[in-house]
Design a protein around this motif. Structure first.
Motif, PDB file in Angstrom:
ATOM      1  N   GLN A  39      41.077  75.409  28.794  1.00  0.00           N
ATOM      2  CA  GLN A  39      40.948  75.614  30.234  1.00  0.00           C
ATOM      3  C   GLN A  39      40.110  76.836  30.577  1.00  0.00           C
ATOM      4  O   GLN A  39      39.697  77.005  31.730  1.00  0.00           O
ATOM      5  CB  GLN A  39      42.334  75.716  30.860  1.00  0.00           C
ATOM      6  N   TYR A  44      35.155  73.398  31.929  1.00  0.00           N
ATOM      7  CA  TYR A  44      36.418  72.669  31.855  1.00  0.00           C
ATOM      8  C   TYR A  44      36.731  71.939  33.158  1.00  0.00           C
ATOM      9  O   TYR A  44      37.059  70.762  33.165  1.00  0.00           O
ATOM     10  CB  TYR A  44      37.573  73.615  31.520  1.00  0.00           C
ATOM     11  N   GLU A  57      37.465  66.993  26.706  1.00  0.00           N
ATOM     12  CA  GLU A  57      38.272  67.874  25.880  1.00  0.00           C
ATOM     13  C   GLU A  57      39.144  67.089  24.904  1.00  0.00           C
ATOM     14  O   GLU A  57      39.439  67.565  23.810  1.00  0.00           O
ATOM     15  CB  GLU A  57      39.161  68.760  26.766  1.00  0.00           C
TER      16      GLU A  57
END
Length: 377
Positions: A39, A44, A57
């Motif tokens: 994060q 992100y 991710e």
């Protein structure tokens, strides 16, 4: 990449390459500690994720990774598959007169080098319905040669035989048609080959496959330029197309967002198909643009123009498909054990659908070699 293909070709001669899962991936399972650290990454919190999930991710290599030339993965991710298909196609050009490259990942413009399919469809009715809209979208994106895994790719039990039969009946008109699936999910065998079903469903699927072969050379013709005596020379463009491509000016056309636009489609400029997309369906409503239309299952003229007509749809019959007045198509009788186009005869039945001016026209590809080096007028 080309050297590796050359090395493989020396061991096994091939004319096609299937590029599967050709994103830059990292399929290792990420733990909660890793995801929490992720994060803090530069990219992100992006404004959009396909499907609402951050697969960048979870499954794909991080987008802030840096290539050897200092380019960030964020800026070049979408080009990876495009250039892989380009270099694969160029490598195959020296080995085959008609390279066949099938790529899962793609980008606009990629149809110049490769075909594609909608991957990992689920073996359920909702996926069947959504996959048709997805396939029509691919036509809009310029991918003429595209398909969906027939009967779905992912299932948690043996695929419902009614679903699989209806899916095969729709796939008669797929540009790229293939039944593909995961053999087992969580230890459960989920075979969906037609011969695993009872004779009732097997016969219906077999009839659908024979119908595809009877129309095969007609479908091949749609990939080539044709001449229209009324409008001059033109190209068909997309093979599968939504109704609004040809009939957007019709006031009787149902509004966008209505079921008509997701449950019917055109094949070239002469055929219209109305598949069955829901289970336990015995009747469907079909919209007919304001033209003369004929039911190709019984050769009867449709009594409605610019309106809705209802049809009985038994699973033992082909799904409704129609020929527009002013057009003609070539079909052929199918014998047993058809393995390639070389097994198809050149004996055709000509189906002529006259328009109100008593006129019809059509084309058939007059070549036995279906590749780019053997094209004849």
């Amino acid at each position: 990449w080309q050297k590796m293909l050359d090395d493989m070709y020396e061991k096994w001669a091939f004319s096609g390459v299937w590029l599967d899962a050709n994103e830059v991936s990292n399929l290792e399972e990420k733990n909660s500690q890793f995801l929490q650290k992720a994060q803090t990454r530069k990219y992100y919190d992006l404004p959009f994720y396909p499907g609402g999930k951050n697969f960048y991710e979870l499954r794909i290599v991080d987008v802030d990774c840096v290539h050897h030339n200092k380019l960030e993965e964020y800026d070049v991710r979408v080009f990876t598959a495009l250039f892989q298909t380009k270099y694969t196609f160029e490598a195959l050009q020296n080995k085959s007169p008609f390279p066949f490259v099938l790529s899962r990942a793609t980008l606009f413009g990629g149809a110049k080098y490769a075909y594609t399919w909608i991957p990992d469809a689920r073996s359920d009715w909702e996926s069947l319905k959504i996959s048709l809209a997805d396939l029509l979208n691919h036509g809009i994106f310029g991918y003429v040669m595209a398909g969906v895994d027939i009967c779905g790719f992912v299932g948690r039990s043996q695929t419902n035989p009614e679903l699989c039969t209806r899916w095969h009946q729709l796939a008669v008109f797929y540009p790229f048609a293939r039944n593909s699936h995961i053999l087992q999910t969580e230890g459960i065998n989920n075979n969906q080959e037609p011969y695993t079903y009872s004779d009732f469903y097997f016969t219906s699927i077999l009839n659908a496959i024979r119908l595809r072969y009877s129309l095969l050379k007609q479908l091949y013709t749609l990939f080539f330029m044709k001449k229209d005596h009324q409008e001059g020379e033109k190209k068909i463009g997309t093979l599968l197309r939504p109704l609004f491509f040809d009939y957007h000016n019709e006031t009787s056309l149902p509004p966008y967002g209505s079921p008509t636009h997701e449950q019917q489609f055109l094949v070239g400029d002469s055929l219209m198909v109305a598949p069955v997309l829901y289970d336990k369906t015995s009747h469907i409503d079909v919209y007919f643009p304001n033209r003369r239309w004929f039911d190709l299952r019984n050769y009867q003229e449709i009594p409605v123009r610019g309106g809705i007509h209802s049809f009985i749809v038994t699973i033992t019959e082909p799904i409704p498909y129609f020929l527009k007045g002013g057009h003609l198509i070539f079909i052929q009788t199918i014998d047993e054990n058809i393995k390639s186009t070389e097994d198809l005869t050149n004996i055709f039945t000509l189906i002529i659908a006259l328009n109100d001016e008593h006129y019809a026209e059509g084309s058939i590809l007059g070549s036995s070699n279906y590749n780019e080096h053997y094209i004849y007028d």
